[in-house]
Scaffold this motif. Structure first.
Motif, mmCIF file in Angstrom:
data_model
loop_
_atom_site.group_PDB
_atom_site.id
_atom_site.type_symbol
_atom_site.label_atom_id
_atom_site.label_comp_id
_atom_site.label_asym_id
_atom_site.label_seq_id
_atom_site.Cartn_x
_atom_site.Cartn_y
_atom_site.Cartn_z
ATOM 1 N N CYS A 100 0.841 -1.202 0.000
ATOM 2 C CA CYS A 100 0.000 0.000 0.000
ATOM 3 C C CYS A 100 0.874 1.250 0.000
ATOM 4 O O CYS A 100 0.606 2.215 -0.734
ATOM 5 N N SER A 115 1.250 3.955 -3.125
ATOM 6 C CA SER A 115 0.978 5.365 -2.839
ATOM 7 C C SER A 115 2.169 6.232 -3.233
ATOM 8 O O SER A 115 2.003 7.301 -3.843
ATOM 9 N N TYR A 168 -3.083 11.627 4.457
ATOM 10 C CA TYR A 168 -3.171 10.595 3.421
ATOM 11 C C TYR A 168 -2.761 9.234 3.991
ATOM 12 O O TYR A 168 -3.428 8.222 3.744
ATOM 13 N N ALA A 195 -5.139 6.129 4.092
ATOM 14 C CA ALA A 195 -4.745 4.940 3.330
ATOM 15 C C ALA A 195 -4.673 3.719 4.231
ATOM 16 O O ALA A 195 -5.022 2.602 3.809
ATOM 17 N N TYR A 251 -7.842 0.284 -5.071
ATOM 18 C CA TYR A 251 -6.967 1.167 -5.832
ATOM 19 C C TYR A 251 -7.651 2.494 -6.164
ATOM 20 O O TYR A 251 -7.006 3.560 -6.141
ATOM 21 N N LEU A 274 -7.466 4.728 -3.073
ATOM 22 C CA LEU A 274 -6.155 5.364 -2.919
ATOM 23 C C LEU A 274 -5.983 6.488 -3.939
ATOM 24 O O LEU A 274 -5.378 7.533 -3.645
ATOM 25 N N SER A 294 -5.340 10.553 -3.188
ATOM 26 C CA SER A 294 -4.276 11.366 -3.782
ATOM 27 C C SER A 294 -4.833 12.692 -4.309
ATOM 28 O O SER A 294 -4.159 13.731 -4.228
#
Length: 436
Positions: free
Chosen positions: A9, A13, A44, A48, A70, A73, A77
């Protein structure tokens, strides 16, 4: 996803944020950017972690969970970029889509290379050559080959949200197919196809997604702007007809003055006669603003703008050979000179010193070409983007069309345009070579 490690992960990222960064380089940073960046990264990481815990906590295995993981995430972002930069959601989505596509290109390239090379790496080599450097290289290629090369071009600043959503749809399809192909039930019989041919397909679609987000938005904007330009020129043609009627009326009134002059001898009172003569002189003075350059369209716009300068006590100096610009259509010439004069008048009116309220225009032959030079005082700081001054007015899209129409008409007649600000003066040079 119970077998997925948390480090994966973090790696994804990191790769995604590296790939998105080049597309944010022209954005305006928020105040205390360093603090915002650190706070955003911590937020973040926390979010996450929550997404990872939820995804790995689901008791059954499903590609749908992986896809949503996905995409979650990816959404985080976008939130990080929103925290750090002052920009629109269209720009955020644009950077996110292109960044994710860049990341996926790098990922697919790494997969192909490792499948064909079959080399083994230790932990440090794996991190550098597999997890980090390919994504840095892909981001550098995107920046120097695409973003920096087109920096400052206004067509690339106008994002068509429909095209961005289309690019996002294509990219989502690529991600979904990649997840499905990577799943265990397809790994057993088609490893080479999975890791080579499907990744080539993923690279192609990802490049296509970037192309749509970048270039189709640009072409759509250029087409829309040209349509507006043509509409503006049509409206200017109607304004040109009204201005011609105004000049005709001025000529009629000046001819009528002959009758008024003939009445002067009949006025016996000396004071009344003097006042009458002065009024006649003031009326006749307007005829000093009538230009006769040998080009009717040029005469019209110069006369109209000269009268406007006279109204605001602006000194207007002009030397123009109308025959040098005979090749240009009357509406285009009216629009070109009209916009140049309007901008110059607006600029000099800001000057507190009346001695600096001066506009100079010269149209002549230089080195076999028609050269147009205009200058006026301008003590304000002028910002240029793509060679054009940026308007200081709030509605930048609407008010920016004046200078863009100048460039549009110049390019229409294969001319070269140079605008610049130096020594408290704003200078414009346009040259046309009709033999080219």
């Amino acid at each position: 996803m119970e077998n997925v490690l948390f480090i994966s992960c973090i790696r994804f990222s990191m790769q995604l944020l590296i790939s998105e960064y080049p597309y944010t380089t022209s954005w305006k940073k928020r105040k205390a950017f360093g603090v915002q960046l650190v706070a955003g990264l911590l937020a973040y990481l926390l979010a996450a972690t929550v997404v990872y815990k939820i995804a790995t906590g689901i008791p059954f295995s499903s590609p749908v969970v992986v896809i949503l993981y996905y995409l979650a995430l990816f959404g985080l972002s976008l939130g990080l970029m929103q925290i750090c930069f002052e920009t629109t959601w269209e720009e955020l989505l644009f950077a996110g889509v292109c960044g994710y596509a860049t990341q996926h290109i790098a990922f697919a390239c790494v997969t192909i290379v490792t499948q064909l090379a079959e080399n083994s790496f230790n932990t440090i080599e794996d991190f550098l050559f597999i997890r980090l450097l390919p994504y840095v290289c892909a981001s550098a290629i995107a920046y120097f080959g695409l973003i920096r090369r087109n920096a400052g071009q206004i067509e690339f600043k106008k994002r068509d949200i429909r095209q961005i959503w289309l690019a996002f749809g294509i990219l989502s399809t690529v991600i979904i197919i990649s997840v499905l192909v990577d799943y265990d039930f397809l790994r057993k019989d088609a490893l080479f196809m999975q890791n080579v041919f499907c990744k080539i397909y993923a690279i192609t679609c990802s490049i296509f997604a970037i192309f749509i987000a970048f270039f189709l938005s640009r072409q759509n904007h250029i087409q829309h702007e040209n349509e507006i330009m043509e509409s503006m020129l049509h409206n200017i043609a109607e304004q040109q007809m009204l201005s011609q009627e105004t000049i005709n009326l001025i000529n009629i009134k000046c001819h009528d003055l002959k009758y008024r002059i003939s009445k002067i001898p009949s006025i016996t009172d000396e004071k009344d006669q003097l006042e009458y003569i002065n009024s006649v002189k003031d009326t006749v003075a307007i005829y000093d603003n009538i230009f006769q350059t040998g080009n009717n369209a040029l005469d019209l716009v110069l006369t109209e703008k000269s009268l406007r300068c006279n109204e605001y006590n602006i000194k207007f100096s002009c030397m123009a050979d109308g025959k040098e610009i005979f090749f240009m259509g009357s509406t285009d010439l009216y629009a070109l000179l009209g916009n140049l004069m309007d901008n110059a008048i607006e600029s000099v009116l800001k000057e507190e010193n009346e001695e600096k309220q001066i506009i100079s225009l010269n149209i002549s032959n230089r080195n076999g070409g028609c050269h147009l030079h205009m200058e006026n005082y301008c003590t304000d700081s002028v910002e240029f983007v793509d060679g054009l001054p940026v308007t200081t007015k709030a509605d930048k899209d609407y008010h920016g069309f004046g200078v863009r129409s100048i460039r549009y008409i110049t390019q229409k007649y294969y001319g070269d345009l140079l605008m610049r600000s130096e020594n408290n003066r704003f200078l414009t040079d346009i040259i046309f070579y009709q033999d080219l």
